[in-house]
Scaffold this motif. Structure first.
Motif, PDB file in Angstrom:
ATOM      1  N   MET A 170       1.128  -1.241   0.158  1.00 48.82           N
ATOM      2  CA  MET A 170      -0.225  -0.118   0.059  1.00 48.82           C
ATOM      3  C   MET A 170       0.870   1.257   0.078  1.00 48.82           C
ATOM      4  O   MET A 170       1.934   1.386   0.851  1.00 48.82           O
ATOM      5  N   ASP A 171       0.452   2.217  -0.648  1.00 45.39           N
ATOM      6  CA  ASP A 171       1.425   3.361  -0.877  1.00 45.39           C
ATOM      7  C   ASP A 171       1.190   4.380   0.285  1.00 45.39           C
ATOM      8  O   ASP A 171       0.001   4.188   0.912  1.00 45.39           O
ATOM      9  N   ILE A 172       1.816   5.331   0.172  1.00 39.81           N
ATOM     10  CA  ILE A 172       1.712   6.360   1.570  1.00 39.81           C
ATOM     11  C   ILE A 172       0.664   6.992   1.333  1.00 39.81           C
ATOM     12  O   ILE A 172      -0.345   7.453   2.215  1.00 39.81           O
ATOM     13  N   LEU A 177      -2.469   5.137   2.385  1.00 40.54           N
ATOM     14  CA  LEU A 177      -2.402   5.012   3.762  1.00 40.54           C
ATOM     15  C   LEU A 177      -2.976   5.928   4.383  1.00 40.54           C
ATOM     16  O   LEU A 177      -3.808   6.011   5.399  1.00 40.54           O
ATOM     17  N   SER A 178      -2.444   7.225   4.047  1.00 43.07           N
ATOM     18  CA  SER A 178      -2.800   8.441   4.573  1.00 43.07           C
ATOM     19  C   SER A 178      -4.437   8.800   4.513  1.00 43.07           C
ATOM     20  O   SER A 178      -4.830   9.245   5.157  1.00 43.07           O
ATOM     21  N   MET A 179      -4.747   8.578   3.096  1.00 42.26           N
ATOM     22  CA  MET A 179      -6.373   8.785   2.915  1.00 42.26           C
ATOM     23  C   MET A 179      -7.234   7.678   4.005  1.00 42.26           C
ATOM     24  O   MET A 179      -8.121   8.235   4.522  1.00 42.26           O
ATOM     25  N   SER A 180      -6.646   6.548   4.186  1.00 37.71           N
ATOM     26  CA  SER A 180      -7.379   5.654   4.677  1.00 37.71           C
ATOM     27  C   SER A 180      -7.368   5.830   6.359  1.00 37.71           C
ATOM     28  O   SER A 180      -8.637   5.969   6.982  1.00 37.71           O
ATOM     29  N   LEU A 181      -6.293   6.541   6.970  1.00 33.17           N
ATOM     30  CA  LEU A 181      -6.334   6.963   8.054  1.00 33.17           C
ATOM     31  C   LEU A 181      -7.107   8.053   8.470  1.00 33.17           C
ATOM     32  O   LEU A 181      -7.791   8.351   9.335  1.00 33.17           O
ATOM     33  N   SER A 182      -7.064   8.949   7.495  1.00 33.42           N
ATOM     34  CA  SER A 182      -7.863  10.140   7.560  1.00 33.42           C
ATOM     35  C   SER A 182      -9.267   9.921   7.466  1.00 33.42           C
ATOM     36  O   SER A 182     -10.152  10.604   8.426  1.00 33.42           O
ATOM     37  N   GLN A 183      -9.864   8.812   6.796  1.00 40.59           N
ATOM     38  CA  GLN A 183     -11.198   8.558   7.004  1.00 40.59           C
ATOM     39  C   GLN A 183     -11.473   7.846   8.174  1.00 40.59           C
ATOM     40  O   GLN A 183     -12.600   7.988   8.798  1.00 40.59           O
TER      41      GLN A 183
END
Length: 58
Positions: free
Chosen positions: A1-3, A6-12
């Protein structure tokens, strides 16, 4: 998984948690208000002299 993903997933996930907490806070506030209204209603319904005397003479 690219950064970026991952960032978008954590934000959600963070947003979802924030929304959940806000909903719980609203429910808690509403429950507190309803409880206080019930207490006030019960205080108004108290009649201290009611039932204090019993007339058993027939």
């Amino acid at each position: 998984m690219d950064i970026a993903a991952l960032s978008m997933s954590l934000s959600q996930i963070n947003l979802s948690q924030a929304v959940g907490i806000s909903v719980l806070k609203l429910a808690k506030d509403q429950t507190t208000e309803q409880s206080q209204q019930m207490i006030q209603m019960m205080e108004r319904s108290v009649q201290p002299n009611l039932g204090g005397n019993l007339d058993i003479r027939g």
